[in-house]
Design an enzyme around this catalytic site. Structure first.
Site: not given
Ligand code: ABN
Length: 183
Positions: A85, A110, A129, A157-159
């Site tokens: 993501d 992740w 990232d 993955n949404d982090v």
């Molecule tokens: N890991 C990708 C991502 C970065 C920032 C916000 C959401 C997802």
């Protein structure tokens, strides 16, 4: 002559009428009707028609060969990106597994498991990232195969995984193979 011919036909008809019954004639007619109705039910080979509609795969081979996109690191369909993501670093000056110059990989990540259609094996993939620059903005890709809810952070993955970096700006994401997944 005409009278003789009439007589001959009359005698032939009478002879036929004596030898056959009305019931027998109806029976024969019924058999012809039933036979022609049952004709389409006979076990004829329809393989040729089925093959024309959908070519059969050879035994033991995959039904579909891997698509071109599945082996292109700049495509979101690339097999290693099954749980990514973010912006693809391969479109942002890096590669599918290395960060672009001037950015640093996040030490926390992740994890996903992706199937490689070329060798038929499953691989454990780490999605890091790349941090230290503002968003790349190219090739956004969001695939969530095997993603788990937020309370299992390393499987979601949404982090923004740059949160632990000195410079927490998110730039793009890479995918690094950690190993083959055992069955
Ligand atoms: N890991 C990708 C991502 C970065 C920032 C916000 C959401 C997802």
């Amino acid at each position: 002559m005409q009278q003789r011919l009439d007589r001959l036909v009359e005698l032939a008809s009478r002879g036929l009428a004596r030898r056959t019954s009305r019931r027998g004639l109806l029976g024969a007619f019924g058999m012809i009707l039933t036979g022609s109705a049952l004709m389409p039910l006979l076990p004829v080979s329809r393989g040729a028609r089925a093959e024309a509609a959908e070519p059969a795969a050879a035994p033991g081979t995959a039904a579909k060969p891997p698509s071109k996109a599945a082996s292109d690191p700049n495509s979101c369909e690339y097999w290693k990106y099954c749980a990514i993501d973010g912006f693809l670093c391969s479109c942002c000056g890096g590669t599918s597994s290395s960060c672009p110059p001037g950015t640093q990989p996040s030490p926390i990540t992740w994890i996903g498991t992706c199937h490689n259609p070329v060798d038929g094996r499953d691989y454990i993939v780490s999605y890091n990232d790349c941090c230290g620059k503002t968003s790349c903005g190219s090739c956004l890709c969001n695939r969530n195969e095997g993603e788990k809810p937020m309370y299992r952070l390393s499987l979601n993955n949404d982090v923004n995984w740059c949160m632990a970096n000195d410079n927490p700006n998110y730039h793009c994401s890479v995918s690094v193979i950690l190993g083959v997944a055992s069955k």
